[in-house]
Structure formats: structure tokens, C-alpha cells
Design an enzyme around this catalytic site. Structure first.
Site, PDB file in Angstrom:
ATOM      1  N   TYR A 134     -23.746  20.284   8.077  1.00 37.25           N
ATOM      2  CA  TYR A 134     -24.118  19.395   9.185  1.00 37.25           C
ATOM      3  C   TYR A 134     -22.915  19.018  10.055  1.00 37.25           C
ATOM      4  O   TYR A 134     -23.070  18.409  11.105  1.00 37.25           O
ATOM      5  CB  TYR A 134     -24.784  18.119   8.626  1.00 37.25           C
ATOM      6  CG  TYR A 134     -23.986  17.479   7.513  1.00 37.25           C
ATOM      7  CD1 TYR A 134     -22.918  16.624   7.790  1.00 37.25           C
ATOM      8  CD2 TYR A 134     -24.265  17.767   6.176  1.00 37.25           C
ATOM      9  CE1 TYR A 134     -22.151  16.074   6.777  1.00 37.25           C
ATOM     10  CE2 TYR A 134     -23.505  17.221   5.149  1.00 37.25           C
ATOM     11  CZ  TYR A 134     -22.454  16.371   5.456  1.00 37.25           C
ATOM     12  OH  TYR A 134     -21.685  15.839   4.450  1.00 37.25           O
TER      13      TYR A 134
ATOM     14  N   HIS B  57     -18.710  15.703   1.381  1.00 39.93           N
ATOM     15  CA  HIS B  57     -18.552  14.349   0.828  1.00 39.93           C
ATOM     16  C   HIS B  57     -18.004  14.453  -0.597  1.00 39.93           C
ATOM     17  O   HIS B  57     -17.056  13.777  -0.967  1.00 39.93           O
ATOM     18  CB  HIS B  57     -19.896  13.624   0.847  1.00 39.93           C
ATOM     19  CG  HIS B  57     -19.834  12.292   0.195  1.00 39.93           C
ATOM     20  ND1 HIS B  57     -19.182  11.225   0.759  1.00 39.93           N
ATOM     21  CD2 HIS B  57     -20.309  11.855  -0.999  1.00 39.93           C
ATOM     22  CE1 HIS B  57     -19.259  10.187  -0.065  1.00 39.93           C
ATOM     23  NE2 HIS B  57     -19.932  10.550  -1.121  1.00 39.93           N
TER      24      HIS B  57
ATOM     25  N   ARG C 152     -13.038  14.124   7.816  1.00 41.49           N
ATOM     26  CA  ARG C 152     -13.249  14.585   6.435  1.00 41.49           C
ATOM     27  C   ARG C 152     -13.338  16.108   6.484  1.00 41.49           C
ATOM     28  O   ARG C 152     -14.250  16.653   7.093  1.00 41.49           O
ATOM     29  CB  ARG C 152     -14.561  13.976   5.896  1.00 41.49           C
ATOM     30  CG  ARG C 152     -14.691  14.065   4.395  1.00 41.49           C
ATOM     31  CD  ARG C 152     -16.103  13.701   3.956  1.00 41.49           C
ATOM     32  NE  ARG C 152     -17.028  14.720   4.388  1.00 41.49           N
ATOM     33  CZ  ARG C 152     -18.334  14.528   4.612  1.00 41.49           C
ATOM     34  NH1 ARG C 152     -18.881  13.341   4.438  1.00 41.49           N
ATOM     35  NH2 ARG C 152     -19.098  15.524   4.988  1.00 41.49           N
TER      36      ARG C 152
HETATM   37  C1  LIG Z   1     -23.578   0.027  -1.060  1.00 43.81           C
HETATM   38  C2  LIG Z   1     -23.682   1.504  -1.171  1.00 43.81           C
HETATM   39  N1  LIG Z   1     -24.650   2.183  -0.496  1.00 43.81           N
HETATM   40  C3  LIG Z   1     -24.735   3.529  -0.592  1.00 43.81           C
HETATM   41  C4  LIG Z   1     -23.863   4.225  -1.388  1.00 43.81           C
HETATM   42  C5  LIG Z   1     -23.958   5.772  -1.490  1.00 43.81           C
HETATM   43  N2  LIG Z   1     -22.803   6.351  -0.838  1.00 43.81           N
HETATM   44  C6  LIG Z   1     -21.717   6.730  -1.542  1.00 43.81           C
HETATM   45  S1  LIG Z   1     -20.463   7.252  -0.558  1.00 43.81           S
HETATM   46  C7  LIG Z   1     -21.392   7.013   0.830  1.00 43.81           C
HETATM   47  C8  LIG Z   1     -20.797   7.305   2.173  1.00 43.81           C
HETATM   48  C9  LIG Z   1     -19.464   6.626   2.338  1.00 43.81           C
HETATM   49  O1  LIG Z   1     -19.019   6.823   3.649  1.00 43.81           O
HETATM   50  P1  LIG Z   1     -17.712   6.145   4.156  1.00 43.81           P
HETATM   51  O2  LIG Z   1     -17.730   4.686   3.881  1.00 43.81           O
HETATM   52  O3  LIG Z   1     -17.550   6.562   5.570  1.00 43.81           O
HETATM   53  O4  LIG Z   1     -16.560   6.789   3.228  1.00 43.81           O
HETATM   54  P2  LIG Z   1     -16.182   8.344   3.096  1.00 43.81           P
HETATM   55  O5  LIG Z   1     -16.913   8.848   1.886  1.00 43.81           O
HETATM   56  O6  LIG Z   1     -16.589   9.027   4.343  1.00 43.81           O
HETATM   57  O7  LIG Z   1     -14.714   8.371   2.888  1.00 43.81           O
HETATM   58  C10 LIG Z   1     -22.653   6.519   0.522  1.00 43.81           C
HETATM   59  C11 LIG Z   1     -23.703   6.214   1.510  1.00 43.81           C
HETATM   60  C12 LIG Z   1     -22.885   3.485  -2.074  1.00 43.81           C
HETATM   61  N3  LIG Z   1     -21.969   4.080  -2.854  1.00 43.81           N
HETATM   62  N4  LIG Z   1     -22.804   2.141  -1.956  1.00 43.81           N
END
Ligand SMILES: Cc1ncc(C[n+]2csc(CCOP(=O)(O)OP(=O)(O)O)c2C)c(N)n1
Ligand SMILES: [Mg+2]
Length: 335
Positions: free
Chosen positions: A262, A254, A250
Site C-alpha cells: 500500500y 509495519h 518507514r
Molecule cells: C491503542 C492502540 N491501538 C491500536 C494498536 C495497534 N497498532 C499497533 S502499531 C499501530 C500503528 C502505529 O503507528 P505509529 O504510531 O505511526 O507508529 P509506527 O509503527 O508507524 O512507528 C497500531 C494501530 C495499538 N498497539 N495500540
């Protein structure tokens, strides 16, 4: 079932025009997001703004493997997938700006978009929730006798949720025509991979469900395409789901509200040197597919499309307050 490490270079089946089309969509995603980041910092995009900067090869490579009637459940890093399946850039900008011309007609912030008429499930925020839904879509297609494949994207963090495990298991047991594209960008928000899973490699989760898994360089669009093409063919032939782990990074926060201090800068620098668009451009130039003239023409076309799309979106009205409930609730008679 075996876990395969793929470093495929199977661009052979693609015509020069198709290769340039792939590059066009990767560049279009980047150009739209570049413009939208500027709008965000100008305070013109309400709420949060997310990009798929560095993920373009995954969105394009995987989506390119689908047939016209196949279905897609993308996430917040896959703008090119929406564009490739028929959502015009002008409606994407209108979505970002919360205008009537957006996919949700201004009812929802930018990323929760889709269009069921185009076979695109609107993005579900809850991590991995698209996996059981994709399995359900595939089951519905099978029950209707339709030979359609459902491709869904999710992140590395999503593979640690219950929804992911239940969805993959369900799809595996019923051998549903699902393609599972994992975008391993090494972070789930601020949590690095080794803090959220003890798995040595995420692709190793596939054999636990009795399905094949393949790991590819997520910055190599043709490697992603080759893996996705094989998985789509397998799904269509009744072979069930395949997990494709696309390894990438990434390259921004985010969301744009995230400073991402970080993430070690050396890690970002190492991946910046492997930018998926630059890698593909270099390869196409070396192979004589991307001439200086074609390059200029494509860049010019994209710049014009982006500005025209943004102008259209800016001219689109904000939704009328009286219409706020329209399209939000289903009519009580089931319409
Ligand atoms: C079930 C759930 N828990 C927590 C969140 C909060 N949240 C949104 S995005 C995220 C991280 C997502 O990481 P990843 O699956 O690796 O996808 P990326 O954003 O890195 O593409 C979190 C913890 C959420 N949307 N849904
Ligand atoms: Mg992630």
C-alpha cells in the site's frame, strides 16, 4: 509559543570521536536488524519482527542528547537507543530468539524490552501509552529532587490517541522535564497520515498545549541531535516539555509480516535516496571525519560484534517450563 521549522546543522559541539560514535550506533542498529530479518525469514525468530529501518537518525540523534542519569521510554523503531543506553547486542538477539538471556528471559516477543536498572522503560505496545508514563516518571524524579529528564518516542499514529493528548497536557501543565520525540514515518500500519489526522503538520499540535514544537529532518542525525539537545536543556532548566517532530519514512513493512504494498514505490524510492546512514557517511567523508581506514575498521568491528552476539544468544537456553511464572507477577508481599 512559537512553532519553529528547524533545519539545523549543529554538529559543531561534537568531537570527531562523538560523530563516529553516532555513525557506529546507526550502523549497529542496521546491522543487527539486517541479520535479524534473515533469521526471521529462516523461521528462527518466533512471532513478529519489527525494524526501525530508516529511523536510525532519530533513535541515535535523540538519545545522544541525554545525560547519564536521564531516562528513556523507547518504542519498536529505536533499537539503537537501547544499545546506546547499555543493553548489549547479545541480549537483544537472545530477546529476539526468546531465550533465557533476553531482556524478558524468553517471556515476551522481541520488542517489549527494556531495563529499569538502566533507566529504560520497557516498550509498551499500546500506542502513546509511554507518554503519560514518561510524564509520571518525570514527576516522580521531580518529587525526589532529581534533575533527570525523560525522553520518550512515539509514532505519528500515536498522536491521534487519547493517551497522547492526556499525557502531553499533563506534562505541559506541570512543566515536567519530558522530551517528546515524534517519529513521523507517514504511516500508522497501513493508514497514511492524511487518513488519520486533519492536522496540516503534526508539530502544530504543540502550541495547542502551550509547549514549543520543532520540526526536523528525521533523516539528518545532527538536526535531530540539535533539537533534542535544546529540548533536554530546556526540560532540565524547568522549561517543561518540547515536541520534536522528526519527519521520515518507514522503509519496510509495519512488521516483517506486512508486505506494505500500500506504500507507493516512488515514495519509498525517493526516501531511499535519502537513507539516514548514507547521508551521514557522505557528510563525514566530505568533512574528512570518516577515513577509508576508520570506515573499514568500524565495519569490521560491527560485523564481528553481530556474529559474536548472535552466537551468544543461540547458546543461551530456552527458558525452563517450570520457571514460566518467574518475573511475570509481582510477589504478593510487594517484593
Ligand atoms: C491503542 C492502540 N491501538 C491500536 C494498536 C495497534 N497498532 C499497533 S502499531 C499501530 C500503528 C502505529 O503507528 P505509529 O504510531 O505511526 O507508529 P509506527 O509503527 O508507524 O512507528 C497500531 C494501530 C495499538 N498497539 N495500540
Ligand atoms: Mg507511523
Amino acid at each position: 509559543m512559537s512553532t519553529i521549522e528547524a533545519t539545523s546543522r549543529a554538529g559543531d559541539a561534537l568531537t570527531p570521536g562523538e560523530l563516529l560514535e553516532m555513525l557506529y550506533y546507526m550502523r549497529l542498529q542496521r546491522a543487527i536488524e539486517d541479520r535479524a530479518i534473515k533469521l526471521y525469514y529462516q523461521g528462527r525468530i518466533p512471532g513478529a519482527y519489527f525494524t526501525g529501518w530508516g529511523h536510525e537518525a532519530i533513535a541515535v540523534g535523540a538519545t545522544y542528547a541525554l545525560g547519564p542519569a536521564d531516562l528513556l521510554a523507547p518504542m519498536h523503531r529505536d533499537l539503537a537507543a537501547y544499545l546506546m543506553r547499555g543493553i548489549p547486542a547479545r541480549r537483544v538477539f537472545a530477546q529476539f530468539l526468546d531465550r533465557e538471556g533476553g531482556l524478558t528471559r524468553g517471556r515476551d516477543g522481541n520488542i517489549h524490552m527494556g531495563d529499569p536498572r538502566l533507566g529504560i522503560l520497557p516498550f509498551i505496545s499500546h500506542m502513546a501509552a509511554s507518554v503519560p508514563v514518561a510524564a509520571g516518571m518525570a514527576l516522580a524524579c521531580r518529587q525526589r529532587g532529581q534533575a533527570r529528564v525523560v525522553l520518550t518516542f512515539f509514532g505519528d499514529g500515536a498522536t491521534s490517541t487519547g493517551a497522547w493528548h492526556e499525557g502531553v497536557n499533563f506534562a505541559a501543565v506541570l512543566r515536567l522535564p519530558v522530551v517528546l520525540v515524534l517519529e513521523n514515518n507517514q504511516y500508522a500500519y497501513s493508514t497514511p497520515l492524511d487518513r488519520q489526522t486533519a492536522a496540516r503538520a503534526l508539530v502544530d499540535k504543540a502550541p495547542g498545549y502551550g509547549i514549543p514544537g520543532v520540526a526536523v529532518d528525521g533523516n539528518d542525525v545532527l538536526a535531530v541531535y540539535a533539537a533534542a539537545r535544546a529540548a533536554v536543556a530546556r526540560a532540565r532548566d524547568g522549561g517543561g516539555p518540547t515536541l520534536i517532530e522528526c519527519r521520515t519514512m518507514r522503509m519496510r513493512g509495519h512488521s516483517e509480516a506486512d508486505h506494505f504494498a500500500y506504500v507507493p514505490r516512488e515514495l519509498l524510492a525517493a526516501w531511499a535516496a535519502r537513507d539516514p546512514i548514507a547521508l551521514f557517511e557522505r557528510r563525514l567523508r566530505e568533512e574528512g571525519q570518516l577515513t577509508a581506514e576508520a570506515d573499514r575498521a568500524m565495519q569490521g568491528r560491527i560485523a564481528q560484534e553481530v556474529e559474536e552476539a548472535l552466537a551468544w544468544a543461540e547458546a543461551s537456553p530456552e527458558p525452563a517450563p517450570a520457571s514460566v511464572a518467574e518475573g511475570v507477577y509481582a510477589a504478593s508481599d510487594g517484593r
